[in-house]
Design a protein around this motif. Structure first.
Motif, mmCIF file in Angstrom:
data_model
loop_
_atom_site.group_PDB
_atom_site.id
_atom_site.type_symbol
_atom_site.label_atom_id
_atom_site.label_comp_id
_atom_site.label_asym_id
_atom_site.label_seq_id
_atom_site.Cartn_x
_atom_site.Cartn_y
_atom_site.Cartn_z
ATOM 1 N N ARG A 1 4.746 -1.670 8.622
ATOM 2 C CA ARG A 1 4.466 -1.793 7.188
ATOM 3 C C ARG A 1 4.674 -3.224 6.698
ATOM 4 N NH1 ARG A 1 4.794 2.007 3.208
ATOM 5 N NH2 ARG A 1 6.436 0.772 2.246
ATOM 6 N N VAL B 1 1.617 -5.151 7.757
ATOM 7 C CA VAL B 1 0.465 -4.833 6.906
ATOM 8 C C VAL B 1 0.652 -5.449 5.513
ATOM 9 C CG1 VAL B 1 -0.778 -2.935 5.797
ATOM 10 C CG2 VAL B 1 -0.037 -2.717 8.153
ATOM 11 N N GLY B 2 1.927 -5.617 5.111
ATOM 12 C CA GLY B 2 2.184 -6.224 3.805
ATOM 13 C C GLY B 2 2.407 -5.209 2.712
ATOM 14 N N VAL B 3 2.807 -3.976 3.076
ATOM 15 C CA VAL B 3 3.088 -2.974 2.052
ATOM 16 C C VAL B 3 4.589 -2.693 1.950
ATOM 17 C CG1 VAL B 3 0.832 -1.860 2.213
ATOM 18 C CG2 VAL B 3 2.699 -1.064 3.670
ATOM 19 N N ALA C 1 1.637 -12.116 5.268
ATOM 20 C CA ALA C 1 1.267 -10.689 5.305
ATOM 21 C C ALA C 1 1.026 -10.178 3.900
ATOM 22 C CB ALA C 1 2.379 -9.885 5.961
ATOM 23 N N GLY C 2 -0.027 -9.368 3.733
ATOM 24 C CA GLY C 2 -0.344 -8.792 2.431
ATOM 25 C C GLY C 2 -1.245 -9.676 1.594
#
Lengths: 251, 253
Positions: free
Chosen positions: B48, B51-53, B68-69
């Motif tokens: 996560r 992914v950048g969440v 990231a993100g």
């Protein structure tokens, strides 16, 4: 925001609705059934001279209230599902913008509400002889704006629910006070001052006033347009608040 | 070797508990990297963060040279969540087309992604009526449909039949051969051998970051399950040495 992504998202939400035939049937049939109840409750009650009949007064307001309540419920559950099923998290990792999603819901359920309001208004005018001084088209327009208000509030409230049990309980919190204070049960100018102040802060009060204006005047009045503008403004505020609850990063 | 993902000193806390304790690793472009570790070790949290969440407390994550993100990464990265995140009230094809259209892709791309995960026969079935394994493949199709350069897959092969599992791994390697970078998590050690490189994670710390053969050599065994065990023991011994030296258990952990 991208028009293309907004359009495909609206299409996706409508496609989901289309697969759920029972929901579609209930969306269309339930308001008509409720109007039938109202007709047999109030249809033969005498009206005071110079005033609209009891059924005309109540049915007109209900044509605006039903889509508001139903779309609030449907949207808050639909958005809660996006949040809990992981589809929202996935969507926010794609090129989709937050407003694409929120406006997509507003458009898709707004379209569904237009069909719903059209059917309900058709039943009210043709089956139950509802009479309004103003145009029935305006009644449908106000009903649709109201439905979109329900959608926007539902999108916002879904952020505060973790489960569907919690989500449905926002209805008594958000919807019922607005119905109690909208001027249907007690005229707004006869309420205690503090109740009137609360009523003035609730968007449904303006929607109901707009409907009453259509009921009483042959031509659209300035008050009616102002009320429609107030409700539309409330929609924008609720959508902005809802966008603020969509977080790309969570803990 | 070009780097696709670079993680430096990554710290993630959840509530008051630290779940990743300063992780650092790199993932090369055009490879299949396995993220292996037991359930609860921090695999999903690390994915996560890439992914950048995930909200991170410290360190940095860079993907294709961007943080990231970053907005520009949303077109270049595909993410498969651990629980299938597809709409149960749409068919496989409708789901895949919707996610494809978000990237401006059409029907042919959606059908190709569906065929790639072996769901062509079930394309017009509602996702809600599929088996668990089919549903997670539908979700995989939606992660791959945008032809991302970096693909993050959280346990994509759980519950799949062995033949399909082998086919999916073949597909992953074919994508890597075309230059796609794949980071694939699993808690099943027998999948480790199918990867080019391995990241072994346990209790929020990396205990190995190397090629499969180097991990085998370092542990002195060909059996990767056994190798994982040996590496854990070596790490724990090193930790205990550290404890003895500092005399402060908490600071050393």
């Amino acid at each position: 925001m991208s028009l293309r992504i907004l359009a495909v998202t609206t299409g996706r939400i409508l496609r989901q609705l289309r697969h759920d035939r029972r929901t579609v049937a209930m969306l269309l049939v339930v308001p008509v059934v409720l109007l039938t109840l109202l007709y047999y409750m109030f249809g033969d009650q005498p009206a005071p001279p110079g005033q609209p009949g009891v059924f005309d007064r109540i049915a007109l307001v209900m044509l605006g209230v039903f889509p508001f309540v139903i779309m609030f419920l449907v949207t808050s559950i639909a958005m809660l599902r996006e949040r809990t099923s992981g589809t929202l998290e996935r969507l926010l990792t794609t090129p989709l913008g937050k407003l694409d999603l929120l406006f997509g819901y507003g458009l898709a359920f707004g379209l569904a509400a237009a069909v719903q309001a059209g059917v309900a208004a058709g039943a009210a005018y043709w089956l139950f002889d509802l009479s309004t001084a103003g145009n029935a088209g305006l009644v449908v327009l106000i009903a649709v704006v109201n439905a979109v208000l329900g959608v926007a509030l539902g999108l916002f409230c879904s952020a505060f629910a973790q489960t569907e049990f919690q989500a449905v309980q926002f209805m008594p919190v958000v919807v019922i006070p607005q119905i109690l204070l909208c001027g249907l049960f007690v005229a707004r100018d006869q309420m205690a001052g503090w109740l009137q102040a609360i009523s003035n802060a609730l968007p449904l009060s303006y929607a109901v006033e707009a409907l009453q204006q259509v009921g009483a005047h042959a031509e659209p009045t300035g008050t009616m347009w102002r009320d429609v503008a107030v409700v539309s403004g409330a929609v924008v505020v609720a959508l902005v608040l809802a966008a603020a609850t969509l977080r790309r990063r969570t803990g | 070797m070009e780097t696709a993902i670079e993680v430096r000193d990554l710290v993630v806390t959840r509530g008051k508990r630290q779940v990743l304790h300063g992780i650092g690793c790199t993932v090369p472009r055009g490879s299949v990297t396995g993220l292996l570790g037991p359930s609860g070790s921090g695999k999903t949290t690390l994915l996560r963060a890439i992914v950048g969440v995930q909200i991170v407390a410290g360190g940095s994550v860079t993907v294709l040279g961007e943080p990231a993100g970053a907005r520009s990464l949303r077109r270049r990265l595909g993410y498969l969540t651990q629980a299938p995140s597809v709409y149960p009230d749409l068919t496989v094809r409708e789901n895949t087309r919707y996610f494809g259209r978000l990237y401006g892709l059409g029907r042919a791309d959606a059908d190709r992604a569906i065929a790639d995960v072996g769901l062509a026969d079930a394309a017009d079935q509602l996702v809600g009526t599929l088996s668990g394994g089919q549903r997670s493949r539908a979700s995989l199709a939606c992660a791959l449909v945008g032809r991302p350069e970096v693909v993050i897959l959280d346990e994509p092969t759980v519950g799949q039949d062995p033949v399909l599992r082998a086919e999916l791994w073949e597909r992953f390697h074919a994508m890597a051969a075309e230059g796609t970078t794949l980071l694939v998590s699993s808690h099943v050690m027998d999948e480790a051998a199918r990867c080019d490189r391995l990241l072994l994670i346990r209790e929020g710390r990396l205990i190995a970051d190397d090629t499969v053969s180097a991990v085998r050599t370092a542990a002195g065994t060909d059996d990767l399950e056994e190798a994982f065990l040996r590496l854990i023991r070596t790490n724990e011994l090193a930790d205990e040495d550290g404890l003895a030296r500092t005399g402060d258990g908490r600071a050393a952990r």
